[in-house]
Design an enzyme around this catalytic site. Structure first.
Site, mmCIF file in Angstrom:
data_model
loop_
_atom_site.group_PDB
_atom_site.id
_atom_site.type_symbol
_atom_site.label_atom_id
_atom_site.label_comp_id
_atom_site.label_asym_id
_atom_site.label_seq_id
_atom_site.Cartn_x
_atom_site.Cartn_y
_atom_site.Cartn_z
ATOM 1 N N CYS A 178 0.844 -1.200 0.000
ATOM 2 C CA CYS A 178 0.000 0.000 0.000
ATOM 3 C C CYS A 178 0.877 1.245 0.000
ATOM 4 O O CYS A 178 1.581 1.519 0.986
ATOM 5 C CB CYS A 178 -0.929 -0.022 1.218
ATOM 6 S SG CYS A 178 -1.871 1.500 1.469
ATOM 7 N N CYS A 214 -0.038 3.725 2.775
ATOM 8 C CA CYS A 214 0.443 3.267 4.091
ATOM 9 C C CYS A 214 1.925 3.593 4.259
ATOM 10 O O CYS A 214 2.354 4.038 5.330
ATOM 11 C CB CYS A 214 0.213 1.765 4.237
ATOM 12 S SG CYS A 214 -1.501 1.228 4.039
#
Length: 266
Positions: A117, A120
């Protein structure tokens, strides 16, 4: 005589020096310098005289330490870097449940992330800074790639995702945010981050979520402390019987009053 001795000794010493230098020169000609190929380029290793200071070994050791540190830094994955003491990686659903129950009145923030991600990864350094600025809060980190089944049971479908918990209050809020919306995280931290006493045991996950985790094989029912799964003690039975009797007496009194009102009873 003395002069000749002095001159003789001088000439003798000179001859020895010359002869030794010639022998060294001949020896150096016979033995070629050490060399090695590095990236296709010859590298000459100079000869080290006996008794001379070995500076190259110290330099090599220092270089090896720096290279080892650089390799270690590169080998660390982004979600492992800059981790603070109050940041805990969760490895199982049981560890998550225990961490929430043992947190007492402290604020607990669960962060869900995935190694692939990008949002993230970009947000991680700021979360580490906020964790350092709030040492009394507990930051639990869950890798959704490693714990897919648990994340599915907790209905995590968007990343990065965060949940805030505190003691008997249970879940305070939950939301997804990125670098662009980091203010949402800071506002929740400012609202719920102040230290306050939490009455009663920590609630943790909802009972429905615990049952989902148990049915999925992530938790054992014997380890859960749910009100619906508690065994009835003698005290509980006495209370329940008292409530039932009280209800019966109230119903009887109500029926009697109704019958008196209707004239059935004198």
């Amino acid at each position: 005589m003395a002069c000749s001795l002095k001159c003789g000794s001088y000439v003798s010493g000179f001859n020895e020096i010359v002869s030794s230098s010639n022998s060294k020169a001949s020896t150096s000609k016979k033995l070629p310098p050490l060399s090695s190929d590095v990236l296709g380029k010859p590298q000459v290793v100079p000869d080290q005289k006996k008794g001379s200071r070995n500076c190259s070994s110290k330099t090599g050791n220092r270089f090896s330490v720096q290279a080892e540190a650089a390799c270690l830094s590169r080998s660390m994955r982004w979600w492992e870097k800059n981790r603070k003491p109050n940041m805990v990686k969760i490895h199982s659903a049981e560890q998550l449940v225990c961490s929430l129950q043992n947190a007492g009145g402290r604020l607990v923030i669960i962060g869900f992330y995935s190694p692939g991600c990008g949002g993230c990864k970009a947000l991680h350094p700021k979360i580490c800074q906020l964790a350092e600025q709030n040492p009394n809060s507990i930051f639990l980190e869950i890798n959704c790639e490693e714990l897919k089944n648990m994340s599915h049971c907790l209905n995590i479908h968007v990343l990065p995702f965060f949940r805030f918990y505190r003691g008997a209050e249970g879940r305070l809020c939950s939301f997804s945010c990125t670098n662009a919306t980091i203010k949402k995280f800071k506002d929740a931290l400012a609202k719920h981050g102040s230290n306050r006493c939490s009455l009663g045991p920590a609630k943790g996950l909802d009972e429905s979520e615990l049952m989902k985790l148990a049915s999925a094989g992530e938790l054992s029912l014997s380890s859960l402390q749910l009100p619906s799964l508690k065994e009835e003690t003698t005290e509980d039975l006495v209370i329940m019987r008292s409530m039932e009797l009280s209800g019966l007496l109230n119903n009887a009194e109500h029926n009697r009053s109704k019958l008196e009102k209707d004239g059935v009873l004198p």
